[in-house]
Scaffold this motif. Structure first.
Motif, PDB file in Angstrom:
ATOM      1  N   THR A 112      19.435 -57.839-101.170  1.00 16.04           N
ATOM      2  CA  THR A 112      20.238 -57.645 -99.953  1.00 16.04           C
ATOM      3  C   THR A 112      19.542 -58.238 -98.735  1.00 16.04           C
ATOM      4  N   ARG A 113      18.227 -58.048 -98.645  1.00 16.46           N
ATOM      5  CA  ARG A 113      17.476 -58.638 -97.523  1.00 16.46           C
ATOM      6  C   ARG A 113      17.536 -60.165 -97.572  1.00 16.46           C
ATOM      7  N   ALA A 114      17.387 -60.709 -98.780  1.00 15.71           N
ATOM      8  CA  ALA A 114      17.439 -62.174 -98.921  1.00 15.71           C
ATOM      9  C   ALA A 114      18.816 -62.713 -98.538  1.00 15.71           C
ATOM     10  N   LEU A 115      19.861 -61.996 -98.930  1.00 18.20           N
ATOM     11  CA  LEU A 115      21.218 -62.452 -98.618  1.00 18.20           C
ATOM     12  C   LEU A 115      21.511 -62.340 -97.125  1.00 18.20           C
ATOM     13  N   ALA A 116      20.942 -61.331 -96.478  1.00 17.06           N
ATOM     14  CA  ALA A 116      21.132 -61.190 -95.030  1.00 17.06           C
ATOM     15  C   ALA A 116      20.542 -62.397 -94.302  1.00 17.06           C
ATOM     16  N   GLU A 117      19.392 -62.876 -94.770  1.00 15.62           N
ATOM     17  CA  GLU A 117      18.794 -64.066 -94.171  1.00 15.62           C
ATOM     18  C   GLU A 117      19.629 -65.303 -94.476  1.00 15.62           C
ATOM     19  N   LEU A 118      20.116 -65.390 -95.703  1.00 14.06           N
ATOM     20  CA  LEU A 118      20.937 -66.535 -96.084  1.00 14.06           C
ATOM     21  C   LEU A 118      22.220 -66.600 -95.274  1.00 14.06           C
ATOM     22  N   ALA A 119      22.798 -65.431 -95.002  1.00 14.36           N
ATOM     23  CA  ALA A 119      24.065 -65.377 -94.275  1.00 14.36           C
ATOM     24  C   ALA A 119      23.948 -65.893 -92.849  1.00 14.36           C
ATOM     25  N   GLU A 120      22.714 -65.991 -92.337  1.00 14.81           N
ATOM     26  CA  GLU A 120      22.525 -66.559 -91.006  1.00 14.81           C
ATOM     27  C   GLU A 120      23.076 -67.982 -90.930  1.00 14.81           C
ATOM     28  N   SER A 121      22.922 -68.726 -92.024  1.00 16.47           N
ATOM     29  CA  SER A 121      23.378 -70.119 -92.026  1.00 16.47           C
ATOM     30  C   SER A 121      24.530 -70.372 -93.000  1.00 16.47           C
TER      31      SER A 121
END
Length: 221
Positions: free
Chosen positions: A54-63
């Motif tokens: 979930t943390r990794a996806l939150a960062e990915l969702a930035e871009s």
């Protein structure tokens, strides 16, 4: 995990969440933009991985905002299925009357499949994929060394992302299964036999070597 919804209730719950988020944004005078450029299906190696993913996806969702589907398979647990839809928003741009949307939001659905339901994952994931955007499968678990649900999930997407550094297992997902490179080769060899055979494979372990490969190449430049 407990208290999830059914497959049929996922879209209904997402509509409710979007409606509440939009109402809240209007009250605060901050327009909200729903963005979706990809379906990303992440198959984890167990419930303990959900927080990290979930943390990794939150960062990915930035871009790369979109619909993120996190699958938690537990083939030896008592049979059952639950899903937990949510939306995540991030600030965008400056504030002010000309700034446009101040929040860009995407979706996440955590899917918990247990027992024999694990074998039905392709049929469960398929209706959750949004149309008209590309779909990617991230197999964040050891690679099956024989035909498995991975083969059938791959037929639902255009790109399969694996990590050979995680090793390989037999289709039960538990017993070590030898060489992960051979597992990828077997997956590709079976590609044309199943539903959909035009997906490609990307290996994160190979991608991590890129700086070293470039450095080595520079020595001979």
């Amino acid at each position: 995990m407990s208290g999830g919804t059914t497959l049929a209730g996922v879209e209904r719950e997402l509509r409710r969440l979007w409606s509440e988020a939009a109402a809240s944004a209007r009250e605060q005078g901050e327009p909200l933009l729903r963005a979706s450029v990809v379906n990303l299906v992440v198959v984890t190696d167990g419930p303990n991985a959900v927080a990290e993913v979930t943390r990794a996806l939150a960062e990915l969702a930035e871009s790369v905002p979109g619909r993120m589907i996190v699958v938690v398979p537990e083939p030896f647990a008592p049979e059952g299925f639950d899903a937990w839809p949510s939306i995540q928003c991030r600030p965008l741009g400056r504030r002010g009357p000309q700034a446009g949307a101040h929040q860009v939001c995407g979706e996440q659905v955590v899917v918990h499949a247990r027992g024999a339901v694990v074998g039905e994952l392709p049929a469960l994931v398929r209706p959750l994929l949004e149309t008209d955007v590309p779909s990617v499968l991230w197999w964040r678990a050891p690679l099956p060394a024989e035909r498995s649900v991975l083969d059938r999930l791959a037929g639902e997407v255009q790109t399969v992302v694996v990590d050979t550094a995680r090793g390989a297992v037999w289709a039960d997902g538990v017993t070590p299964g030898g060489d992960p490179i051979a597992a990828v080769a077997g997956l590709l060899a079976r590609r044309g036999a199943g539903r959909g055979g035009r997906w490609t494979v990307r290996d994160l372990a190979f991608a991590r070597l890129t700086p070293w490969r470039e450095l080595t190449a520079a020595l001979f430049d």
